[in-house]
Design a protein around this motif. Sequence first.
Motif, PDB file in Angstrom:
ATOM      1  N   THR A   1     -19.578 -61.918  26.099  1.00  0.00           N
ATOM      2  CA  THR A   1     -20.206 -60.633  25.869  1.00  0.00           C
ATOM      3  C   THR A   1     -19.299 -59.465  25.488  1.00  0.00           C
ATOM      4  O   THR A   1     -18.428 -59.107  26.249  1.00  0.00           O
ATOM      5  CB  THR A   1     -21.532 -60.236  26.620  1.00  0.00           C
ATOM      6  N   LEU A   2     -19.916 -58.741  24.203  1.00  0.00           N
ATOM      7  CA  LEU A   2     -19.017 -57.445  24.128  1.00  0.00           C
ATOM      8  C   LEU A   2     -19.367 -56.392  25.434  1.00  0.00           C
ATOM      9  O   LEU A   2     -18.758 -55.505  25.294  1.00  0.00           O
ATOM     10  CB  LEU A   2     -19.293 -57.004  22.642  1.00  0.00           C
ATOM     11  N   GLU A   3     -20.561 -56.605  25.851  1.00  0.00           N
ATOM     12  CA  GLU A   3     -21.083 -55.518  27.047  1.00  0.00           C
ATOM     13  C   GLU A   3     -19.844 -55.320  27.754  1.00  0.00           C
ATOM     14  O   GLU A   3     -19.647 -54.131  28.405  1.00  0.00           O
ATOM     15  CB  GLU A   3     -22.268 -55.895  27.543  1.00  0.00           C
ATOM     16  N   SER A   4     -19.212 -56.482  28.350  1.00  0.00           N
ATOM     17  CA  SER A   4     -18.086 -56.239  29.332  1.00  0.00           C
ATOM     18  C   SER A   4     -17.148 -55.087  28.911  1.00  0.00           C
ATOM     19  O   SER A   4     -16.485 -54.756  30.005  1.00  0.00           O
ATOM     20  CB  SER A   4     -17.738 -57.614  29.550  1.00  0.00           C
ATOM     21  N   ALA A   5     -16.913 -55.078  27.610  1.00  0.00           N
ATOM     22  CA  ALA A   5     -16.076 -54.083  27.097  1.00  0.00           C
ATOM     23  C   ALA A   5     -16.031 -52.740  27.515  1.00  0.00           C
ATOM     24  O   ALA A   5     -15.474 -51.795  27.501  1.00  0.00           O
ATOM     25  CB  ALA A   5     -15.773 -54.176  25.808  1.00  0.00           C
ATOM     26  N   PHE A   6     -17.666 -52.495  27.635  1.00  0.00           N
ATOM     27  CA  PHE A   6     -18.100 -51.096  28.083  1.00  0.00           C
ATOM     28  C   PHE A   6     -18.309 -50.672  29.574  1.00  0.00           C
ATOM     29  O   PHE A   6     -18.857 -49.708  29.861  1.00  0.00           O
ATOM     30  CB  PHE A   6     -19.321 -50.652  27.258  1.00  0.00           C
TER      31      PHE A   6
ATOM     32  N   GLU B   1     -20.466 -41.913  29.215  1.00  0.00           N
ATOM     33  CA  GLU B   1     -19.416 -41.072  28.892  1.00  0.00           C
ATOM     34  C   GLU B   1     -18.245 -42.000  29.208  1.00  0.00           C
ATOM     35  O   GLU B   1     -17.292 -41.935  28.543  1.00  0.00           O
ATOM     36  CB  GLU B   1     -19.605 -39.837  29.485  1.00  0.00           C
ATOM     37  N   ARG B   2     -18.259 -42.235  30.569  1.00  0.00           N
ATOM     38  CA  ARG B   2     -17.069 -42.967  30.998  1.00  0.00           C
ATOM     39  C   ARG B   2     -17.127 -44.533  30.346  1.00  0.00           C
ATOM     40  O   ARG B   2     -15.796 -44.778  30.288  1.00  0.00           O
ATOM     41  CB  ARG B   2     -17.135 -43.222  32.677  1.00  0.00           C
ATOM     42  N   SER B   3     -17.792 -44.996  30.030  1.00  0.00           N
ATOM     43  CA  SER B   3     -18.062 -46.280  29.343  1.00  0.00           C
ATOM     44  C   SER B   3     -17.388 -46.026  28.064  1.00  0.00           C
ATOM     45  O   SER B   3     -16.671 -46.924  27.788  1.00  0.00           O
ATOM     46  CB  SER B   3     -19.434 -46.882  29.345  1.00  0.00           C
ATOM     47  N   LEU B   4     -17.510 -44.940  27.417  1.00  0.00           N
ATOM     48  CA  LEU B   4     -17.133 -44.852  26.030  1.00  0.00           C
ATOM     49  C   LEU B   4     -15.624 -44.447  25.999  1.00  0.00           C
ATOM     50  O   LEU B   4     -14.992 -45.111  25.142  1.00  0.00           O
ATOM     51  CB  LEU B   4     -18.094 -43.714  25.361  1.00  0.00           C
ATOM     52  N   ASN B   5     -15.391 -43.770  27.107  1.00  0.00           N
ATOM     53  CA  ASN B   5     -13.825 -43.527  27.080  1.00  0.00           C
ATOM     54  C   ASN B   5     -13.226 -44.812  27.203  1.00  0.00           C
ATOM     55  O   ASN B   5     -11.922 -45.050  27.052  1.00  0.00           O
ATOM     56  CB  ASN B   5     -13.717 -42.191  28.381  1.00  0.00           C
ATOM     57  N   HIS B   6     -13.449 -45.523  28.546  1.00  0.00           N
ATOM     58  CA  HIS B   6     -13.095 -46.961  28.860  1.00  0.00           C
ATOM     59  C   HIS B   6     -12.778 -47.886  27.822  1.00  0.00           C
ATOM     60  O   HIS B   6     -11.925 -48.278  27.349  1.00  0.00           O
ATOM     61  CB  HIS B   6     -13.927 -47.515  29.941  1.00  0.00           C
ATOM     62  N   PHE B   7     -13.991 -47.908  26.994  1.00  0.00           N
ATOM     63  CA  PHE B   7     -14.095 -48.887  25.849  1.00  0.00           C
ATOM     64  C   PHE B   7     -12.877 -48.520  24.944  1.00  0.00           C
ATOM     65  O   PHE B   7     -12.233 -49.429  24.348  1.00  0.00           O
ATOM     66  CB  PHE B   7     -15.331 -48.685  25.000  1.00  0.00           C
ATOM     67  N   ARG B   8     -12.929 -47.306  24.249  1.00  0.00           N
ATOM     68  CA  ARG B   8     -11.680 -47.029  23.323  1.00  0.00           C
ATOM     69  C   ARG B   8     -10.251 -47.226  24.112  1.00  0.00           C
ATOM     70  O   ARG B   8      -9.503 -47.737  23.419  1.00  0.00           O
ATOM     71  CB  ARG B   8     -11.905 -45.246  23.035  1.00  0.00           C
ATOM     72  N   THR B   9     -10.099 -47.182  25.195  1.00  0.00           N
ATOM     73  CA  THR B   9      -8.830 -47.418  25.951  1.00  0.00           C
ATOM     74  C   THR B   9      -8.368 -48.664  25.895  1.00  0.00           C
ATOM     75  O   THR B   9      -7.582 -49.122  25.501  1.00  0.00           O
ATOM     76  CB  THR B   9      -8.575 -46.810  27.413  1.00  0.00           C
ATOM     77  N   TYR B  10      -9.501 -49.566  26.090  1.00  0.00           N
ATOM     78  CA  TYR B  10      -9.403 -50.971  25.928  1.00  0.00           C
ATOM     79  C   TYR B  10      -9.297 -51.537  24.634  1.00  0.00           C
ATOM     80  O   TYR B  10      -8.347 -52.188  24.450  1.00  0.00           O
ATOM     81  CB  TYR B  10     -10.612 -51.500  26.637  1.00  0.00           C
ATOM     82  N   PHE B  11     -10.126 -50.777  23.917  1.00  0.00           N
ATOM     83  CA  PHE B  11     -10.011 -51.323  22.380  1.00  0.00           C
ATOM     84  C   PHE B  11      -8.472 -51.256  22.008  1.00  0.00           C
ATOM     85  O   PHE B  11      -8.046 -52.098  21.211  1.00  0.00           O
ATOM     86  CB  PHE B  11     -10.974 -50.388  21.403  1.00  0.00           C
ATOM     87  N   PHE B  12      -7.794 -50.265  22.180  1.00  0.00           N
ATOM     88  CA  PHE B  12      -6.576 -49.748  21.750  1.00  0.00           C
ATOM     89  C   PHE B  12      -5.482 -50.424  22.734  1.00  0.00           C
ATOM     90  O   PHE B  12      -4.165 -49.928  22.654  1.00  0.00           O
ATOM     91  CB  PHE B  12      -6.307 -48.458  21.228  1.00  0.00           C
TER      92      PHE B  12
END
Length: 257
Positions: free
Chosen positions: A117-122, A134-145
Amino acid sequence: MEFLELKNFLDVKVEQYNKPSFIKNDPICIPHQFFLKQDIEIAAFFAAILAWGQRKTIINKCNELFNRMDNAPYDFILNHDSEDLKRLLGFKHRTFNDTDLLYFIAFFNHHYQQSDTLESAFLVPELGDRPRIERSLNHFRTYFFSLPDFPGRTIKHVSSPTQKSTCKRLNMFLRWMVRKDNRGVDFGIWSHLKPAQLICPCDVHVDRVARKLGMIQRKQTDWLTAVELSGQLSLLDPDDPVKYDFALFGLGIEEKF
Protein backbone atom coordinates in the motif's frame (compact mmCIF):
# COMPACT_ATOMS: atom_id res chain seq x y z
CA MET A 1 -22.06 34.81 8.92
CA GLU A 2 -22.57 33.67 12.50
CA PHE A 3 -21.12 30.25 13.41
CA LEU A 4 -24.35 28.23 13.19
CA GLU A 5 -25.44 30.01 10.03
CA LEU A 6 -22.08 29.27 8.40
CA LYS A 7 -22.14 25.62 9.51
CA ASN A 8 -25.67 25.11 8.23
CA PHE A 9 -24.85 26.82 4.93
CA LEU A 10 -21.73 24.71 4.33
CA ASP A 11 -23.40 21.49 5.50
CA VAL A 12 -26.05 22.00 2.83
CA LYS A 13 -23.35 22.55 0.21
CA VAL A 14 -21.49 19.40 1.29
CA GLU A 15 -24.69 17.42 0.75
CA GLN A 16 -25.13 19.09 -2.63
CA TYR A 17 -21.67 18.24 -3.97
CA ASN A 18 -20.52 15.13 -2.09
CA LYS A 19 -22.33 12.67 -4.30
CA PRO A 20 -21.54 10.49 -7.35
CA SER A 21 -22.54 13.16 -9.88
CA PHE A 22 -19.48 15.12 -8.66
CA ILE A 23 -17.16 12.41 -9.95
CA LYS A 24 -17.61 12.62 -13.71
CA ASN A 25 -16.20 16.14 -14.12
CA ASP A 26 -13.46 15.89 -11.49
CA PRO A 27 -10.01 14.21 -11.61
CA ILE A 28 -11.26 11.76 -8.99
CA CYS A 29 -13.05 10.02 -11.86
CA ILE A 30 -9.65 8.58 -12.87
CA PRO A 31 -9.09 6.31 -9.84
CA HIS A 32 -12.80 5.42 -9.96
CA GLN A 33 -12.03 3.54 -13.18
CA PHE A 34 -10.10 0.94 -11.17
CA PHE A 35 -10.94 -1.71 -8.58
CA LEU A 36 -7.63 -3.09 -7.30
CA LYS A 37 -6.43 -1.10 -4.29
CA GLN A 38 -2.95 -0.49 -5.71
CA ASP A 39 -4.38 0.61 -9.07
CA ILE A 40 -6.62 3.08 -7.24
CA GLU A 41 -3.68 4.45 -5.24
CA ILE A 42 -1.46 4.89 -8.29
CA ALA A 43 -4.19 6.36 -10.47
CA ALA A 44 -5.24 8.74 -7.70
CA PHE A 45 -1.67 9.87 -7.09
CA PHE A 46 -1.06 10.68 -10.75
CA ALA A 47 -4.47 12.35 -11.08
CA ALA A 48 -3.68 14.57 -8.10
CA ILE A 49 -0.15 15.42 -9.22
CA LEU A 50 -1.36 16.28 -12.73
CA ALA A 51 -4.25 18.40 -11.42
CA TRP A 52 -3.22 21.65 -13.08
CA GLY A 53 -5.52 23.67 -15.29
CA GLN A 54 -8.93 22.76 -16.67
CA ARG A 55 -10.43 19.60 -15.23
CA LYS A 56 -11.36 18.26 -18.68
CA THR A 57 -7.72 18.51 -19.82
CA ILE A 58 -6.46 16.87 -16.62
CA ILE A 59 -8.85 13.95 -17.09
CA ASN A 60 -7.87 13.54 -20.76
CA LYS A 61 -4.15 13.53 -19.94
CA CYS A 62 -4.63 10.96 -17.16
CA ASN A 63 -6.58 8.71 -19.52
CA GLU A 64 -3.77 9.05 -22.06
CA LEU A 65 -1.21 8.11 -19.41
CA PHE A 66 -3.00 4.99 -18.25
CA ASN A 67 -3.74 3.91 -21.81
CA ARG A 68 0.05 3.81 -22.24
CA MET A 69 0.10 1.39 -19.29
CA ASP A 70 -2.66 -0.82 -20.76
CA ASN A 71 -4.95 0.51 -18.03
CA ALA A 72 -3.19 -1.71 -15.49
CA PRO A 73 -0.83 0.67 -13.67
CA TYR A 74 0.10 -1.61 -10.77
CA ASP A 75 0.95 -4.51 -13.08
CA PHE A 76 2.86 -2.16 -15.40
CA ILE A 77 4.88 -0.70 -12.52
CA LEU A 78 5.86 -4.07 -11.10
CA ASN A 79 6.45 -5.97 -14.34
CA HIS A 80 7.54 -3.50 -17.03
CA ASP A 81 10.71 -3.92 -19.05
CA SER A 82 12.75 -1.37 -20.96
CA GLU A 83 10.59 -1.76 -24.07
CA ASP A 84 7.44 -1.05 -22.04
CA LEU A 85 9.00 2.15 -20.70
CA LYS A 86 9.46 3.42 -24.24
CA ARG A 87 5.67 3.70 -24.47
CA LEU A 88 5.82 6.43 -21.85
CA LEU A 89 8.23 8.61 -23.81
CA GLY A 90 6.71 11.81 -25.10
CA PHE A 91 4.11 12.09 -22.36
CA LYS A 92 3.71 15.67 -21.19
CA HIS A 93 1.26 17.75 -19.20
CA ARG A 94 2.27 21.33 -18.55
CA THR A 95 5.72 21.12 -16.92
CA PHE A 96 5.42 17.40 -16.11
CA ASN A 97 7.24 15.38 -18.77
CA ASP A 98 8.53 11.89 -19.46
CA THR A 99 11.68 12.42 -17.37
CA ASP A 100 9.46 13.06 -14.35
CA LEU A 101 7.18 10.19 -15.29
CA LEU A 102 10.00 7.65 -15.53
CA TYR A 103 11.21 8.61 -12.06
CA PHE A 104 7.68 8.29 -10.67
CA ILE A 105 7.53 4.78 -12.15
CA ALA A 106 10.89 3.93 -10.60
CA PHE A 107 9.74 5.16 -7.20
CA PHE A 108 6.49 3.20 -7.34
CA ASN A 109 8.36 0.08 -8.41
CA HIS A 110 10.74 0.51 -5.47
CA HIS A 111 7.94 1.16 -3.00
CA TYR A 112 5.58 -1.63 -4.05
CA GLN A 113 8.42 -4.14 -3.91
CA GLN A 114 8.42 -3.47 -0.15
CA SER A 115 4.80 -2.65 0.68
CA ASP A 116 1.36 -3.50 -0.63
CA THR A 117 0.00 0.00 0.00
CA LEU A 118 1.12 3.55 -0.69
CA GLU A 119 -0.19 4.57 2.73
CA SER A 120 2.98 3.22 4.33
CA ALA A 121 4.96 5.88 2.44
CA PHE A 122 3.19 8.55 4.50
CA LEU A 123 3.55 6.93 7.91
CA VAL A 124 6.11 8.34 10.30
CA PRO A 125 7.22 5.37 12.43
CA GLU A 126 8.05 7.22 15.64
CA LEU A 127 4.56 8.72 15.79
CA GLY A 128 2.73 5.40 15.81
CA ASP A 129 -0.51 4.99 13.92
CA ARG A 130 -1.71 8.60 14.22
CA PRO A 131 1.01 10.73 12.59
CA ARG A 132 0.59 14.44 12.09
CA ILE A 133 -0.05 15.22 8.42
CA GLU A 134 2.67 17.88 8.34
CA ARG A 135 5.33 15.38 9.36
CA SER A 136 3.81 12.76 7.07
CA LEU A 137 4.07 15.05 4.06
CA ASN A 138 7.64 16.03 4.87
CA HIS A 139 8.54 12.37 5.40
CA PHE A 140 6.91 11.37 2.12
CA ARG A 141 8.82 13.93 0.05
CA THR A 142 12.14 12.84 1.57
CA TYR A 143 11.29 9.21 0.92
CA PHE A 144 10.02 9.90 -2.60
CA PHE A 145 13.36 11.40 -3.59
CA SER A 146 15.49 8.82 -1.79
CA LEU A 147 16.37 6.85 -4.92
CA PRO A 148 19.86 7.53 -6.29
CA ASP A 149 20.23 10.00 -9.16
CA PHE A 150 16.69 11.36 -9.09
CA PRO A 151 16.18 14.12 -11.69
CA GLY A 152 16.55 17.55 -10.13
CA ARG A 153 13.78 18.91 -12.32
CA THR A 154 11.29 16.45 -10.77
CA ILE A 155 11.55 17.93 -7.27
CA LYS A 156 9.05 20.67 -8.09
CA HIS A 157 6.27 18.14 -8.68
CA VAL A 158 6.14 16.85 -5.08
CA SER A 159 5.72 19.55 -2.46
CA SER A 160 5.89 19.56 1.33
CA PRO A 161 5.26 21.96 4.21
CA THR A 162 9.03 22.47 4.46
CA GLN A 163 8.79 24.47 1.22
CA LYS A 164 5.85 26.41 2.75
CA SER A 165 3.63 24.99 0.00
CA THR A 166 -0.10 24.51 0.59
CA CYS A 167 0.51 20.95 -0.71
CA LYS A 168 -2.84 21.19 -2.48
CA ARG A 169 -2.32 18.18 -4.72
CA LEU A 170 -1.05 15.84 -2.00
CA ASN A 171 -3.75 16.97 0.43
CA MET A 172 -6.35 16.28 -2.26
CA PHE A 173 -4.86 12.82 -2.81
CA LEU A 174 -4.95 12.15 0.94
CA ARG A 175 -8.58 13.26 1.10
CA TRP A 176 -9.46 10.75 -1.58
CA MET A 177 -7.63 7.91 0.17
CA VAL A 178 -8.53 8.64 3.80
CA ARG A 179 -12.04 10.11 4.06
CA LYS A 180 -14.69 7.52 4.84
CA ASP A 181 -18.40 8.04 4.25
CA ASN A 182 -21.14 6.32 2.30
CA ARG A 183 -21.42 8.90 -0.46
CA GLY A 184 -19.31 7.10 -3.07
CA VAL A 185 -16.87 9.91 -3.94
CA ASP A 186 -13.83 9.54 -1.66
CA PHE A 187 -12.43 6.03 -1.32
CA GLY A 188 -11.56 5.71 2.38
CA ILE A 189 -9.26 2.75 1.69
CA TRP A 190 -6.54 3.74 4.16
CA SER A 191 -6.82 3.05 7.87
CA HIS A 192 -3.80 4.53 9.69
CA LEU A 193 -4.24 8.15 8.64
CA LYS A 194 -7.48 9.57 10.03
CA PRO A 195 -9.98 12.01 8.48
CA ALA A 196 -9.63 14.32 11.50
CA GLN A 197 -5.94 14.79 10.66
CA LEU A 198 -6.42 15.91 7.07
CA ILE A 199 -5.59 19.37 5.76
CA CYS A 200 -7.98 20.98 3.30
CA PRO A 201 -6.67 21.19 -0.29
CA CYS A 202 -6.31 24.94 -0.66
CA ASP A 203 -6.62 25.73 -4.37
CA VAL A 204 -7.54 29.14 -5.80
CA HIS A 205 -11.29 28.46 -5.64
CA VAL A 206 -11.27 27.17 -2.07
CA ASP A 207 -8.97 29.99 -0.96
CA ARG A 208 -11.17 32.68 -2.53
CA VAL A 209 -14.44 31.33 -1.10
CA ALA A 210 -12.95 30.74 2.36
CA ARG A 211 -11.65 34.31 2.48
CA LYS A 212 -15.03 35.63 1.40
CA LEU A 213 -16.62 33.67 4.26
CA GLY A 214 -14.06 35.07 6.74
CA MET A 215 -12.40 31.70 7.38
CA ILE A 216 -8.88 32.83 6.40
CA GLN A 217 -7.13 35.87 7.87
CA ARG A 218 -3.58 35.16 6.68
CA LYS A 219 -2.66 37.47 3.80
CA GLN A 220 -0.54 35.07 1.75
CA THR A 221 -1.54 31.59 0.65
CA ASP A 222 0.91 28.97 1.94
CA TRP A 223 1.07 25.96 4.26
CA LEU A 224 0.01 28.00 7.29
CA THR A 225 -3.00 29.26 5.33
CA ALA A 226 -4.11 25.69 4.67
CA VAL A 227 -3.60 24.89 8.36
CA GLU A 228 -5.58 27.97 9.39
CA LEU A 229 -8.48 27.06 7.12
CA SER A 230 -8.45 23.43 8.30
CA GLY A 231 -8.56 24.64 11.89
CA GLN A 232 -11.67 26.66 11.11
CA LEU A 233 -13.25 23.66 9.40
CA SER A 234 -12.45 21.53 12.45
CA LEU A 235 -14.70 23.80 14.49
CA LEU A 236 -17.56 22.83 12.17
CA ASP A 237 -16.78 19.09 12.24
CA PRO A 238 -13.76 17.95 14.29
CA ASP A 239 -13.98 14.36 13.03
CA ASP A 240 -14.22 15.15 9.32
CA PRO A 241 -13.23 18.77 8.63
CA VAL A 242 -12.13 18.24 5.04
CA LYS A 243 -15.60 17.20 3.89
CA TYR A 244 -16.11 20.96 3.55
CA ASP A 245 -13.68 20.93 0.64
CA PHE A 246 -16.71 19.82 -1.40
CA ALA A 247 -18.65 22.88 -0.27
CA LEU A 248 -15.89 25.44 -0.77
CA PHE A 249 -14.78 24.01 -4.11
CA GLY A 250 -18.34 23.65 -5.37
CA LEU A 251 -19.21 27.19 -4.38
CA GLY A 252 -16.09 28.45 -6.12
CA ILE A 253 -16.11 26.55 -9.40
CA GLU A 254 -19.78 25.71 -9.93
CA GLU A 255 -21.49 28.72 -8.39
CA LYS A 256 -18.74 31.35 -8.84
CA PHE A 257 -19.42 32.41 -5.21
